[in-house]
Scaffold this motif. Structure first.
Motif, mmCIF file in Angstrom:
data_model
loop_
_atom_site.group_PDB
_atom_site.id
_atom_site.type_symbol
_atom_site.label_atom_id
_atom_site.label_comp_id
_atom_site.label_asym_id
_atom_site.label_seq_id
_atom_site.Cartn_x
_atom_site.Cartn_y
_atom_site.Cartn_z
ATOM 1 N N LEU A 289 0.787 -1.222 0.000
ATOM 2 C CA LEU A 289 0.000 0.000 0.000
ATOM 3 C C LEU A 289 0.825 1.281 0.000
ATOM 4 O O LEU A 289 0.403 2.294 -0.548
ATOM 5 N N ARG A 290 1.992 1.241 0.620
ATOM 6 C CA ARG A 290 2.745 2.465 0.823
ATOM 7 C C ARG A 290 4.020 2.501 -0.004
ATOM 8 O O ARG A 290 4.626 1.477 -0.272
ATOM 9 N N VAL A 291 4.426 3.704 -0.368
ATOM 10 C CA VAL A 291 5.723 3.935 -0.992
ATOM 11 C C VAL A 291 6.576 4.622 0.074
ATOM 12 O O VAL A 291 6.229 5.700 0.540
ATOM 13 N N ARG A 292 7.677 3.980 0.427
ATOM 14 C CA ARG A 292 8.449 4.454 1.568
ATOM 15 C C ARG A 292 9.882 4.751 1.173
ATOM 16 O O ARG A 292 10.395 4.207 0.196
ATOM 17 N N PHE A 293 10.525 5.587 1.978
ATOM 18 C CA PHE A 293 11.840 6.109 1.615
ATOM 19 C C PHE A 293 12.865 5.939 2.724
ATOM 20 O O PHE A 293 13.938 6.535 2.666
ATOM 21 N N VAL A 294 12.551 5.117 3.703
ATOM 22 C CA VAL A 294 13.452 4.891 4.827
ATOM 23 C C VAL A 294 14.027 3.492 4.713
ATOM 24 O O VAL A 294 13.282 2.524 4.525
ATOM 25 N N TYR A 295 15.343 3.373 4.864
ATOM 26 C CA TYR A 295 15.962 2.090 4.550
ATOM 27 C C TYR A 295 15.509 0.970 5.482
ATOM 28 O O TYR A 295 15.479 -0.191 5.085
ATOM 29 N N THR A 296 15.116 1.308 6.683
ATOM 30 C CA THR A 296 14.703 0.269 7.628
ATOM 31 C C THR A 296 13.390 -0.401 7.241
ATOM 32 O O THR A 296 13.053 -1.450 7.780
ATOM 33 N N THR A 297 12.646 0.182 6.320
ATOM 34 C CA THR A 297 11.362 -0.399 5.916
ATOM 35 C C THR A 297 11.485 -1.351 4.728
ATOM 36 O O THR A 297 10.512 -2.009 4.372
ATOM 37 N N TYR A 298 12.641 -1.437 4.133
ATOM 38 C CA TYR A 298 12.835 -2.318 2.983
ATOM 39 C C TYR A 298 13.209 -3.718 3.449
ATOM 40 O O TYR A 298 13.980 -3.887 4.384
#
Length: 124
Positions: A102-111
């Motif tokens: 659902l989300r597009v994220r830009f923080v490395y910890t979320t990948y």
């Protein structure tokens, strides 16, 4: 799961260009938002660019107008075209995959998945 392998790094003079590639294994590549991050010695990992599952692109301010991210779903590959390179772009560049639907994220910890990284060195 997905396995990621980066390629295309190297040594380039300031003002030059490189294109990084990230090949993903498996049949579910289209389910992932893909990102590029970089890490210079002694610095935190920094977000560079992201491309969503639908192809929407996002680029960090520090590289806007110089870098572009793209993906080829038929080849299970994401690219980072880097133009007008500067010495401050020197870093290890990592490809990453985010499985959040659902989300597009830009923080490395979320990948969720990471490649091994490829070194980019820009000489002045």
């Amino acid at each position: 799961q997905v396995q990621l392998v980066e390629s295309g790094g190297g040594l380039v003079q300031a003002g030059g260009s490189l294109r990084l590639s990230c090949a993903a294994s498996g049949r579910t590549f289209t389910r992932y938002t893909m990102g590029w991050f970089r890490q210079a010695p002694g610095k935190e990992r920094e977000w560079v660019a992201t491309i969503s599952r639908s192809g929407g692109t996002y680029v960090a301010e520090s590289v806007k107008g110089r870098f572009a991210i793209s993906r080829d779903n038929a080849k299970n590959t994401v690219y980072l075209q880097m133009n007008s390179l500067k010495p401050e772009d020197t870093a290890v560049y990592y490809c990453a995959a985010d499985s959040d639907p659902l989300r597009v994220r830009f923080v490395y910890t979320t990948y969720d998945y990471w490649g091994q990284g490829t070194q980019v060195t820009v000489s002045s």
